[in-house]
Design a protein around this motif. Sequence first.
Motif, PDB file in Angstrom:
ATOM      1  N   UNK A 491      44.445  47.943  53.356  1.00  0.00           N
ATOM      2  CA  UNK A 491      44.550  46.516  53.669  1.00  0.00           C
ATOM      3  C   UNK A 491      45.909  46.199  54.282  1.00  0.00           C
ATOM      4  N   UNK A 492      46.956  46.818  53.758  1.00  0.00           N
ATOM      5  CA  UNK A 492      48.293  46.576  54.306  1.00  0.00           C
ATOM      6  C   UNK A 492      48.404  47.104  55.733  1.00  0.00           C
ATOM      7  N   UNK A 493      47.739  48.245  56.000  1.00  0.00           N
ATOM      8  CA  UNK A 493      47.792  48.799  57.355  1.00  0.00           C
ATOM      9  C   UNK A 493      46.996  47.948  58.348  1.00  0.00           C
ATOM     10  N   UNK A 494      45.942  47.302  57.869  1.00  0.00           N
ATOM     11  CA  UNK A 494      45.116  46.497  58.771  1.00  0.00           C
ATOM     12  C   UNK A 494      45.833  45.245  59.255  1.00  0.00           C
ATOM     13  N   UNK A 495      46.812  44.768  58.497  1.00  0.00           N
ATOM     14  CA  UNK A 495      47.634  43.662  58.965  1.00  0.00           C
ATOM     15  C   UNK A 495      47.059  42.288  58.685  1.00  0.00           C
ATOM     16  N   UNK A 496      47.487  41.287  59.449  1.00  0.00           N
ATOM     17  CA  UNK A 496      47.139  39.888  59.163  1.00  0.00           C
ATOM     18  C   UNK A 496      45.641  39.584  59.146  1.00  0.00           C
ATOM     19  N   UNK A 497      44.796  40.442  59.745  1.00  0.00           N
ATOM     20  CA  UNK A 497      43.357  40.145  59.776  1.00  0.00           C
ATOM     21  C   UNK A 497      42.755  40.118  58.373  1.00  0.00           C
ATOM     22  N   UNK A 498      43.445  40.688  57.386  1.00  0.00           N
ATOM     23  CA  UNK A 498      42.874  40.734  56.038  1.00  0.00           C
ATOM     24  C   UNK A 498      43.182  39.461  55.248  1.00  0.00           C
ATOM     25  N   UNK A 499      44.022  38.593  55.806  1.00  0.00           N
ATOM     26  CA  UNK A 499      44.430  37.385  55.077  1.00  0.00           C
ATOM     27  C   UNK A 499      43.217  36.557  54.655  1.00  0.00           C
ATOM     28  N   UNK A 500      42.339  36.237  55.597  1.00  0.00           N
ATOM     29  CA  UNK A 500      41.192  35.369  55.299  1.00  0.00           C
ATOM     30  C   UNK A 500      40.223  36.005  54.303  1.00  0.00           C
ATOM     31  N   UNK A 501      39.790  37.271  54.498  1.00  0.00           N
ATOM     32  CA  UNK A 501      38.835  37.834  53.525  1.00  0.00           C
ATOM     33  C   UNK A 501      39.399  37.958  52.114  1.00  0.00           C
ATOM     34  N   UNK A 512      44.378  37.517  36.026  1.00  0.00           N
ATOM     35  CA  UNK A 512      45.577  37.592  36.862  1.00  0.00           C
ATOM     36  C   UNK A 512      45.616  38.811  37.769  1.00  0.00           C
ATOM     37  N   UNK A 513      44.795  39.821  37.486  1.00  0.00           N
ATOM     38  CA  UNK A 513      44.971  41.106  38.150  1.00  0.00           C
ATOM     39  C   UNK A 513      44.713  41.012  39.655  1.00  0.00           C
ATOM     40  N   UNK A 514      43.619  40.347  40.023  1.00  0.00           N
ATOM     41  CA  UNK A 514      43.317  40.229  41.455  1.00  0.00           C
ATOM     42  C   UNK A 514      44.396  39.406  42.159  1.00  0.00           C
ATOM     43  N   UNK A 515      44.893  38.355  41.510  1.00  0.00           N
ATOM     44  CA  UNK A 515      45.953  37.535  42.106  1.00  0.00           C
ATOM     45  C   UNK A 515      47.199  38.373  42.357  1.00  0.00           C
ATOM     46  N   UNK A 516      47.584  39.195  41.377  1.00  0.00           N
ATOM     47  CA  UNK A 516      48.767  40.038  41.555  1.00  0.00           C
ATOM     48  C   UNK A 516      48.591  40.959  42.758  1.00  0.00           C
ATOM     49  N   UNK A 517      47.396  41.580  42.875  1.00  0.00           N
ATOM     50  CA  UNK A 517      47.157  42.492  43.991  1.00  0.00           C
ATOM     51  C   UNK A 517      47.068  41.742  45.323  1.00  0.00           C
ATOM     52  N   UNK A 519      48.884  39.154  46.067  1.00  0.00           N
ATOM     53  CA  UNK A 519      50.287  38.951  46.453  1.00  0.00           C
ATOM     54  C   UNK A 519      50.881  40.229  47.040  1.00  0.00           C
ATOM     55  N   UNK A 520      50.522  41.376  46.458  1.00  0.00           N
ATOM     56  CA  UNK A 520      51.009  42.653  46.988  1.00  0.00           C
ATOM     57  C   UNK A 520      50.614  42.831  48.450  1.00  0.00           C
ATOM     58  N   UNK A 521      49.378  42.425  48.779  1.00  0.00           N
ATOM     59  CA  UNK A 521      48.890  42.601  50.147  1.00  0.00           C
ATOM     60  C   UNK A 521      49.474  41.547  51.084  1.00  0.00           C
ATOM     61  N   UNK A 522      49.353  40.278  50.694  1.00  0.00           N
ATOM     62  CA  UNK A 522      49.714  39.202  51.623  1.00  0.00           C
ATOM     63  C   UNK A 522      51.209  39.172  51.929  1.00  0.00           C
ATOM     64  N   UNK A 549      56.522  38.137  38.754  1.00  0.00           N
ATOM     65  CA  UNK A 549      57.393  39.174  39.317  1.00  0.00           C
ATOM     66  C   UNK A 549      57.018  39.475  40.763  1.00  0.00           C
ATOM     67  N   UNK A 550      55.700  39.575  41.048  1.00  0.00           N
ATOM     68  CA  UNK A 550      55.281  39.880  42.414  1.00  0.00           C
ATOM     69  C   UNK A 550      55.531  38.702  43.339  1.00  0.00           C
ATOM     70  N   UNK A 551      55.405  37.480  42.798  1.00  0.00           N
ATOM     71  CA  UNK A 551      55.684  36.296  43.608  1.00  0.00           C
ATOM     72  C   UNK A 551      57.159  36.247  43.993  1.00  0.00           C
TER      73      UNK A 551
END
Length: 706
Positions: A491-501, A512-517, A519-522, A549-551
């Motif tokens: 997801x990080x390699x794909x770049x900004x296109x992953x923001x919406x999905x 909280x787990x999905x939210x933390x992840x 933040x890691x991506x966005x 912490x991730x925020x």
Amino acid sequence: MHYTGAGREEGPLAHEEAMPVSDPVNSPPSAPASAPDGHLGETILALIQAFLKTGYYTSGHPETQRARAGLYDEVRVYLDGHSEITFIIVADGERREIYLAGLRNDPIPLSSLMLKSMAELFIPKFAEYFERKSLASFSLKSAISQREFEAFVDLMTEPPLAADSPEAARDRLTADLVRLDIVMVSTVFNVDLVGMGRKLPWRIKNILSRLKRDLNLLPLYHNLGATRLAEIHRMVLGDIIRPLRNVKLLSELFLNLDLIGFDLAGFEPDQLEGMLLELLPAELKAPVAAELARSMGDLQQSFEQLQDVELLVRKEYLRGTLQRMGRELLAAGRFDADLFGQLVSDGILRVDDLPPELQERLAEGRLREQFAADPQQYLARLAALPPEPARQRLLAVREELPELVRSGRLPEVAALCAAAATLQPVVDFAEDEALVSATLAAARQRFAGNKDEQTALLDLLAGLGPFGCALLAELLDIDNRYVRRGVLERLQRLGPVVLAPVLAVLPRRGGWFYLRNTLLVLTRVAPTAGETMQLLRRSLSHAEANVRREAVQGFSALPAAEAIPLLLPLLKDPSAEVRQRTLAVLGRHGCVHSTMLTTLQRIVSGGSAEPLLLEQALKTLALLPLPAAQRPVFAGLLGDLLIERELFGLRHKATDLRPELKVAALAALGLIGGDKVPGLLRRFCSDAQPPVAAAAREALRRSGAG
């Protein structure tokens, strides 16, 4: 336990003559404490004992009257709300069991309703009455009157005639039932059992035999008018169908109607079938028809092998049944594409018989079969078609994607998605929520494989465009750690296109787990996007420390003027890890706010109480452009941290500090500088620990005194 006029009475029976205690006629039945239905068990035992008492004494004997008093009302308790109850005897080698049908979906063994000792004593005695009359079963209908009930018990308990053959026993009991106008009792005799040459379930054998007997017996009751006779016909058939909810048993019933369909008085073969179909619940018609369609194939195969005329007759009878069922389902709007595809394939219905929407679904089914046979050739042909036909053919096979993923046919998945991307307008599989859900389920199953399979599937998803992004976004919190890390990386390699999905999935996830992840991506693919910034601000006050912490980390990409005011309050966060991350980010922003400096002073003066926090504070000091007035303050604090000293009578040794803390403190001193700093640094240039000595020499060089 037995019956009196007032109801049940506990205690031993009164006898006119002494009887052995073990005699089942006079041994009072006791209800088992562990029986599934204690009251039902008591009622059955009382019924059996009434048979035994009536057979032992005479019908009007006081003991017989006491045994039968109140029994009809007790049996009625179980008839109310049910169409009938049936007692069926089943032989398994030398063992005989009697089942009670009509109260539950499946027949109940009487032995399960009483203690083992009671079952061993009473059930064989009850079975003797079946054998005397050559009975396979008898049924008491809910409309049975007390007169009919009492008369039937009398008939069942009559002593057998020595010369009675099974046929004679049948004929005598049948004549007595007609003579006494006992309509609400149904009997099936062993000599009348049908289908003995077929491997039928015993319930179906009994049902077919009973249908044949009841429907042929009813015309003998001359006092029944045509209207009443039709009502009883419907009642008899309803009593058969209503308790059956098992699709396999129902299909066996319809599959074997040919055994009796041609031998019913006043019935045409299709008339019986039509009435049964009318009574079959609507929700069961399609499953039963599907089961019968499979049986048609079995019959055809058997006929081709054996060339048996009986099989041909059965096949043609079943063809008529399926035609009728198919037309009824069409009229009711129940369009099962698989079922009707089979009926058309077997020549039972024509394509023209089907409504247009069902014809279209069958056409799609044929296209899916072509695709499954050779996906590459199917997709290659799309290129030669005009846009709209190509689009329709592609949409017809998109439902194959989940199975392709599940079976690991990844090149075909890639080819199908590539074909969708080349059409104009583009076919976006990501817009089909059901397809995404089904493919996601298949991917989760596939991820249970080895790491090579997991990596291959991750690489495939990353190359599928919006559809792959949607699937990866759903997998951001998958339990498998290796797969989850792979999802994050891609997801990080794909770049900004992953923001919406990713943001589309977030509201559907709890915890909280999905939210933390997220933040890691966005914060890596779109750190300054408005959606990312809004999410970061909200997450700073989240209840979970991992999210905060991730925020905090995400604010590294913001301008210092915007980030610092938001982060300063987190220097007092209850989580040491959050405070540590906040120090690091504020240090990178060069924050020298008084709150920041006070926090650093407190941490450094506290020594090694919180080693990780201290190490971060020391690294942060090395980044900050300290005001001139603060430099001597921090130089003194660092000196106190490094040099052995005595405080309140306790000796503090700098050797208590871990080497990495000393290295960080020396680096900070070299950048802070000051008159006393070079002398302090020289004391460590020859330290016994090489990393510490090297750090001291480098700090001395940076201070300009080296």
